[in-house]
Design a protein around this motif. Structure first.
Motif, PDB file in Angstrom:
ATOM      1  N   VAL A 155      33.264  36.920  49.118  1.00  0.00           N
ATOM      2  CA  VAL A 155      34.249  37.444  48.171  1.00  0.00           C
ATOM      3  C   VAL A 155      33.582  38.507  47.291  1.00  0.00           C
ATOM      4  N   ASP A 156      34.187  39.680  47.217  1.00  0.00           N
ATOM      5  CA  ASP A 156      33.669  40.728  46.331  1.00  0.00           C
ATOM      6  C   ASP A 156      33.956  40.346  44.872  1.00  0.00           C
ATOM      7  N   ASN A 157      32.942  40.472  44.015  1.00  0.00           N
ATOM      8  CA  ASN A 157      33.097  40.067  42.612  1.00  0.00           C
ATOM      9  C   ASN A 157      32.422  41.063  41.675  1.00  0.00           C
ATOM     10  N   HIS A 158      32.501  42.340  41.997  1.00  0.00           N
ATOM     11  CA  HIS A 158      31.827  43.334  41.162  1.00  0.00           C
ATOM     12  C   HIS A 158      32.431  43.426  39.767  1.00  0.00           C
ATOM     13  N   ASP A 159      33.690  43.001  39.616  1.00  0.00           N
ATOM     14  CA  ASP A 159      34.273  43.034  38.273  1.00  0.00           C
ATOM     15  C   ASP A 159      33.884  41.807  37.451  1.00  0.00           C
ATOM     16  N   GLY A 160      33.221  40.837  38.067  1.00  0.00           N
ATOM     17  CA  GLY A 160      32.735  39.670  37.346  1.00  0.00           C
ATOM     18  C   GLY A 160      33.813  38.722  36.863  1.00  0.00           C
ATOM     19  N   SER A 161      35.024  38.812  37.397  1.00  0.00           N
ATOM     20  CA  SER A 161      36.101  37.943  36.926  1.00  0.00           C
ATOM     21  C   SER A 161      35.980  36.518  37.444  1.00  0.00           C
ATOM     22  N   LEU A 162      35.259  36.337  38.545  1.00  0.00           N
ATOM     23  CA  LEU A 162      35.063  35.008  39.120  1.00  0.00           C
ATOM     24  C   LEU A 162      33.657  34.520  38.812  1.00  0.00           C
ATOM     25  N   VAL A 163      33.519  33.211  38.656  1.00  0.00           N
ATOM     26  CA  VAL A 163      32.200  32.633  38.388  1.00  0.00           C
ATOM     27  C   VAL A 163      31.962  31.467  39.338  1.00  0.00           C
ATOM     28  N   PRO A 164      30.708  31.231  39.690  1.00  0.00           N
ATOM     29  CA  PRO A 164      30.399  30.113  40.583  1.00  0.00           C
ATOM     30  C   PRO A 164      30.869  28.786  40.000  1.00  0.00           C
ATOM     31  N   GLY A 165      31.304  27.913  40.893  1.00  0.00           N
ATOM     32  CA  GLY A 165      31.771  26.599  40.482  1.00  0.00           C
ATOM     33  C   GLY A 165      33.273  26.493  40.356  1.00  0.00           C
ATOM     34  N   MET A 166      33.994  27.634  40.345  1.00  0.00           N
ATOM     35  CA  MET A 166      35.452  27.596  40.242  1.00  0.00           C
ATOM     36  C   MET A 166      36.062  26.900  41.456  1.00  0.00           C
ATOM     37  N   PHE A 167      37.063  26.062  41.203  1.00  0.00           N
ATOM     38  CA  PHE A 167      37.829  25.422  42.267  1.00  0.00           C
ATOM     39  C   PHE A 167      39.023  26.316  42.585  1.00  0.00           C
ATOM     40  N   VAL A 168      39.296  26.546  43.875  1.00  0.00           N
ATOM     41  CA  VAL A 168      40.383  27.449  44.257  1.00  0.00           C
ATOM     42  C   VAL A 168      41.277  26.788  45.297  1.00  0.00           C
ATOM     43  N   THR A 169      42.508  27.296  45.371  1.00  0.00           N
ATOM     44  CA  THR A 169      43.439  26.945  46.439  1.00  0.00           C
ATOM     45  C   THR A 169      43.609  28.179  47.310  1.00  0.00           C
ATOM     46  N   ALA A 170      43.264  28.051  48.582  1.00  0.00           N
ATOM     47  CA  ALA A 170      43.244  29.203  49.485  1.00  0.00           C
ATOM     48  C   ALA A 170      44.279  29.026  50.588  1.00  0.00           C
ATOM     49  N   HIS A 171      44.671  30.176  51.163  1.00  0.00           N
ATOM     50  CA  HIS A 171      45.620  30.185  52.279  1.00  0.00           C
ATOM     51  C   HIS A 171      44.915  30.776  53.495  1.00  0.00           C
ATOM     52  N   LEU A 172      44.786  29.957  54.537  1.00  0.00           N
ATOM     53  CA  LEU A 172      44.122  30.354  55.771  1.00  0.00           C
ATOM     54  C   LEU A 172      45.191  30.740  56.790  1.00  0.00           C
ATOM     55  N   PRO A 173      45.206  32.002  57.280  1.00  0.00           N
ATOM     56  CA  PRO A 173      46.247  32.416  58.229  1.00  0.00           C
ATOM     57  C   PRO A 173      46.149  31.668  59.550  1.00  0.00           C
ATOM     58  N   THR A 174      47.333  31.267  60.072  1.00  0.00           N
ATOM     59  CA  THR A 174      47.377  30.532  61.344  1.00  0.00           C
ATOM     60  C   THR A 174      48.260  31.220  62.377  1.00  0.00           C
ATOM     61  N   GLY A 175      48.979  32.289  62.011  1.00  0.00           N
ATOM     62  CA  GLY A 175      49.875  32.970  62.941  1.00  0.00           C
ATOM     63  C   GLY A 175      50.995  33.662  62.189  1.00  0.00           C
ATOM     64  N   GLU A 176      52.133  33.910  62.893  1.00  0.00           N
ATOM     65  CA  GLU A 176      53.282  34.558  62.281  1.00  0.00           C
ATOM     66  C   GLU A 176      54.550  33.793  62.607  1.00  0.00           C
ATOM     67  N   ALA A 177      55.550  33.908  61.719  1.00  0.00           N
ATOM     68  CA  ALA A 177      56.849  33.270  61.931  1.00  0.00           C
ATOM     69  C   ALA A 177      57.892  34.008  61.103  1.00  0.00           C
ATOM     70  N   THR A 178      59.175  33.853  61.484  1.00  0.00           N
ATOM     71  CA  THR A 178      60.280  34.445  60.731  1.00  0.00           C
ATOM     72  C   THR A 178      60.775  33.430  59.719  1.00  0.00           C
ATOM     73  N   ARG A 179      60.760  33.831  58.445  1.00  0.00           N
ATOM     74  CA  ARG A 179      61.108  32.912  57.364  1.00  0.00           C
ATOM     75  C   ARG A 179      62.095  33.570  56.398  1.00  0.00           C
ATOM     76  N   PRO A 180      62.943  32.763  55.722  1.00  0.00           N
ATOM     77  CA  PRO A 180      63.750  33.308  54.627  1.00  0.00           C
ATOM     78  C   PRO A 180      62.837  33.800  53.511  1.00  0.00           C
ATOM     79  N   VAL A 181      63.261  34.896  52.855  1.00  0.00           N
ATOM     80  CA  VAL A 181      62.474  35.464  51.771  1.00  0.00           C
ATOM     81  C   VAL A 181      63.369  35.619  50.544  1.00  0.00           C
ATOM     82  N   VAL A 182      62.886  35.138  49.397  1.00  0.00           N
ATOM     83  CA  VAL A 182      63.618  35.269  48.137  1.00  0.00           C
ATOM     84  C   VAL A 182      62.766  36.070  47.159  1.00  0.00           C
ATOM     85  N   PRO A 183      63.403  36.766  46.216  1.00  0.00           N
ATOM     86  CA  PRO A 183      62.617  37.496  45.196  1.00  0.00           C
ATOM     87  C   PRO A 183      61.809  36.524  44.337  1.00  0.00           C
ATOM     88  N   LYS A 184      60.664  36.974  43.898  1.00  0.00           N
ATOM     89  CA  LYS A 184      59.857  36.134  43.020  1.00  0.00           C
ATOM     90  C   LYS A 184      60.585  35.832  41.721  1.00  0.00           C
TER      91      LYS A 184
END
Length: 381
Positions: free
Chosen positions: A290-319
């Motif tokens: 992970v690039d961290n040149h802006d220093g916004s991330l620090v070691p030890g942070m817990f994260v929730t990540a999304h690992l791509p598994t393929g593609e599918a057609t899904r309904p989409v709603v505005p945020k």
């Protein structure tokens, strides 16, 4: 009424019962006749809201801007957890013995490669280095003199002026003196190294995570001095469940968020793949850079990540249609002129929208900007 007031006095076993048709028994039917209509009227007011000046009931209606749910082809992902770690980390130790006479860094300081972090008392090491260096020079001078004698002996032997035994003796002294010079040079190098070790330097550029010594502390080899971290790039250690191992490839790009910086999405590229499933947790550890040149991330942070598994057609709603409903999210769907609040399972974010895995379908209408006064079941104007 006088009889009613007298009835508040304490009861007496000797007291006679009042005559039939008088007192409390006589007043009870009349009181009930007055009380029942009042209760009925109060109950009716509590159950229905009426228009001002009329007796007709109304219900709340709201205005709502809606949008039709569309579909798009989106990347499918599996949610994995991870922890950020420094690209390089070391608990830098002293490689010498001595008292700390000066420190140059504090927690969080950025340092360059070779920068001095702490200084030990170097007086004894400096004296030893000076002595070793002087000895090296003395031995070198002696070797030069011996080599001159050796060259002279070789010339005399060639002329037959000295015997072979005399020549061999001189040659032996040359070899011995040469070994002495090598030993003196090694001792001088060791003394110089010991003097250099009194200055504790950064082995690589990074940031100081923690300093363990202060002026006056006495340290020995292997005593920790500082923790040094290289954080311009970080390693994201992903716990990939066994069912998703096949989706993780070298070069796969993962997206992730942290609780400390909500709303910002980071990316990392998988570079190192684990080769063993952990028995207790049935997962495998992969590492993304992970690039961290802006220093916004620090070691030890817990994260929730999304690992791509393929593609599918899904309904989409505005945020903007999403409403936080801990621990999930919801949308308001307009159906048959009324609001339906539905909890949705969201997936990949796409520009200003987000894919929905469950909760709404293509063609339904959702409220674009829900307001706090909207409730499930309300009529829509």
């Amino acid at each position: 009424m006088d009889h009613l007031l007298s009835s508040r006095a304490p009861w007496s076993r000797a007291r006679k019962a009042p005559p039939a048709g008088s007192g409390l028994r006589a007043l009870l039917p009349a009181a009930l006749a007055l009380l029942v209509p009042a209760l009925v009227g109060a109950g009716g007011c509590a159950r229905h809201a009426t228009k001002e000046g009329t007796g007709t009931a109304t219900e709340a209606r709201v205005k709502a801007d809606t949008v039709v749910v569309g579909e798009r082809t989106v990347a499918e992902t599996v949610v994995v957890t991870g922890v950020l770690a420094a690209d390089r980390r070391t608990d830098l130790s002293a490689n010498a013995t001595g008292r700390v006479v000066r420190t140059f860094v504090e927690r969080g300081d950025h340092v360059a490669t070779g920068e001095i972090l702490a200084q030990l008392d170097a007086r004894s090491a400096a004296l030893s280095e000076a002595e070793a260096k002087a000895n090296e020079e003395t031995v070198a001078e002696q070797l030069r003199a011996v080599r001159t004698d050796c060259a002279r002996s070789e010339a005399l032997l060639a002329k037959g002026a000295i015997s072979q035994a005399e020549y061999d003796k001189t040659s032996s002294q040359c070899r011995s003196q040469s070994s002495s010079e090598e030993a003196a040079r090694a001792r001088a190098a060791e003394a110089a190294r010991a003097l250099g070790d009194s200055s504790i330097r950064a082995p690589f550029a990074g940031v100081v995570g923690e300093r363990f010594v202060s002026v006056g502390d006495y340290v020995r080899p292997f005593d920790k001095v500082v923790t040094l971290l290289a954080i311009d790039s970080l390693r994201l250690r992903l716990s990939v469940p066994e069912r998703a191992i096949g989706a993780a490839h070298e070069g796969s790009v993962v997206t992730f968020e942290t609780v400390s910086i909500p709303g910002r999405v980071y990316t990392g590229t998988i570079r190192y793949l684990g080769r063993e499933v952990r028995e207790g947790t049935r997962d495998l550890i992969d590492e993304a850079i992970v690039d961290n040149h802006d220093g916004s991330l620090v070691p030890g942070m817990f994260v929730t990540a999304h690992l791509p598994t393929g593609e599918a057609t899904r309904p989409v709603v505005p945020k903007s249609a999403l409403v936080p409903v801990e621990p999930a999210q919801a949308v308001f769907v307009v159906a048959d002129g009324r609001l339906q609040e539905r909890v949705v399972e969201t997936g990949t974010a796409i520009d200003d929208g987000v894919a929905v895995l469950d909760g709404v379908t293509k063609g339904e209408r959702v409220v674009l900007h829900p307001t706090p006064d909207m409730l499930d079941g309300m009529s829509v104007e």
